[in-house]
Design an enzyme around this catalytic site. Structure first.
Site: not given
Ligand code: NDP
Length: 444
Positions: A89, A125, A164-165, A239, A376
């Protein structure tokens, strides 16, 4: 400890050019020595060597056609890391930076995170170096369909359940699910984060951000404190960031800054989240548009400057290694008291050291962002049972899970003589369950 050191050295030698994987493995293995010392049978069973080696790595070609008829080829990945305690997962990430090292670091983290939730889910992953930014809906659909046309062979409701991620939200999960259903002719819980009309769970969208705030709230409560009146910085505006902001604001905090990969907004009176949601969720735009709507806010190009804004609580919610030692020192100098990781591995090893040495309460990702995968797993339970729980029911379960994760890592840290070291506590609490299951299964 020699055994742990040896496993880490071999991992680096056998997996060259995978810096993120090395970083995650170093963080985890460096805390496991006391457990391995207590259990000499682990070394005899080669347990750590097996733990850091994925059970299976799938890499594949993803060809797709853009709106102009041009053919593109991306790389697809699924790392099925560990299924000792349940089906694999973990999320799918679509981002141009994706490579095997990043997917392996995320997969390794995911094993312990999933174990910490207390639910029966293994670690995996996946993702692609595809960049969803600027693509039309049709192009996203074409890509997702092609991706699933290979992935379907490797996943299944009792085998491997992606979610998602970064770059993979409700829209992408919908297209991926549609293609799986079409190929397999089965409507099952093969993906989580599904829409509410086809097997999704309430609260899944909010879960990671809400969970992050619930566990931070528990850490505050344990110190006789609360979110009320605190100044908070949240990196990212995706997110996790959006729903962390929503929950923190509802508890009385003032969130003053957020960013996307171009730059950050600073709104000293408190971010207007409805404006951010409209830009990011509805229009899929850039965060800089915020200052056109909220005149008193400022926008600055580049991300790093966000950490120079004074705050009580920092919630990094964007991506790996967004806080280095330099930023960590500035945060500490400006009085940060709590850092809780919403993103995966957002702090470098050196930044973690700065926080821990300065007495900052540091809640590591595998505990702090486990609310997403926990919900999830609740979605999986609802799918298998053909049930649909209310928002309040799922939210209450999520909160309970986050509170128990906090206490489990707190207790583990105390038991191993490192009170307040939640990196060690989370790693050990997560590892013991997986190790016990792996030992029970024999050498597999
Ligand atoms: P989203 O794609 O919804 O959002 C990602 C955000 O981070 C965007 O604002 C994006 O900006 C920014 N970002 C991504 N890459 C970079 C970078 N290299 N430098 C600066 N800003 C960056 O992703 P999530 O919110 O789902 O995920 C965010 C983090 O949380 C990740 O590390 C993910 O692994 C972790 N996570 C997510 C979960 C989930 O349920 N969604 C669960 C557990 C962990 P831009 O739009 O400009 O790319």
């Amino acid at each position: 400890m020699k055994y742990v050191q040896q496993v880490l050295e071999n991992l680096k030698k056998n997996n060259p050019n995978e810096p993120e994987f090395h970083q995650a493995a170093t963080e985890i293995l460096s805390t496991l020595a006391p457990v391995v010392e207590k259990h000499p049978e682990y070394e005899a069973a080669g347990l750590l060597e097996r733990f850091v080696e994925p059970e299976r790595v799938v890499m594949f070609r993803v060809p797709w056609v853009d709106d102009k008829g041009k053919v593109h080829v991306n790389k697809g990945y699924r790392v099925q890391f560990n299924s000792a305690i349940g089906p694999y997962k973990g999320g799918l990430r679509f981002h141009p930076s994706v490579n095997l090292s990043i997917i392996k670091f995320l997969g390794l983290e995911q094993i312990l995170k999933n174990s910490l939730t207390g639910l029966p889910i293994g670690g995996g992953k996946g993702g692609s170096d595809f960049d969803p930014k600027g693509k039309s809906d049709r192009e996203i659909m074409n890509f997702c369909q092609s991706f699933m046309t290979e992935l379907y062979r490797h996943v299944g409701a009792d085998t491997d359940v992606p979610a998602g991620d970064i770059g993979v939200g409700g829209r992408e999960i919908g297209y991926l699910f549609g293609q799986y259903k079409r190929i397999r002719n089965e409507h099952v819980g093969v993906l989580t984060g599904r829409g509410l009309t086809y097997g999704g769970s309430l609260v899944r969208t909010e879960a990671t951000g809400y969970g992050l705030v619930y566990i931070t709230e528990e850490a505050l409560k344990a110190r006789g404190d609360s979110f009320e009146g605190k100044t908070v910085i949240i990196s990212g505006s995706g997110n996790v960031a959006i729903y962390a902001c929503e929950k923190a604001q509802s508890l009385g905090a003032k969130v003053v800054a957020m960013y996307d990969s171009d730059g950050y907004i600073h709104d000293p009176d408190g971010i207007n989240l409805e404006v951010v949601k409209d830009i990011k969720e509805v229009k899929r735009g850039r965060i800089k548009e915020y200052v056109k709507k909220v005149k008193k806010a400022i926008y600055k190009e580049g991300c790093k400057g966000i950490w120079t804004i004074p705050c009580d609580i920092a919630l990094p919610c964007a991506t790996q290694n967004e806080i280095d030692a330099e930023s960590a020192k500035i945060l500490v100098k400006n009085g940060v008291k709590y850092v809780a990781e919403g993103a995966n591995m957002p702090s470098t090893l050196e930044a973690i050291e700065v926080f821990q040495k300065s007495g900052v309460v540091f809640l590591p990702a595998k505990a702090a962002n486990a609310g997403g995968v926990a919900t999830s797993a609740l979605e999986m339970a609802q799918s298998s049972g053909r049930m649909f729980w209310s928002f309040e029911e799922v939210d209450a379960k999520l909160k309970n899970i986050m509170v128990s994760i906090y206490h489990n890592m707190e207790d583990a840290a105390k038991e191993y003589g490192c009170e307040g070291n939640y990196v060690l506590g989370a790693n050990i609490a997560g590892f013991i369950k997986v190790a016990t299951a792996m030992m029970a299964h024999g050498i597999v």
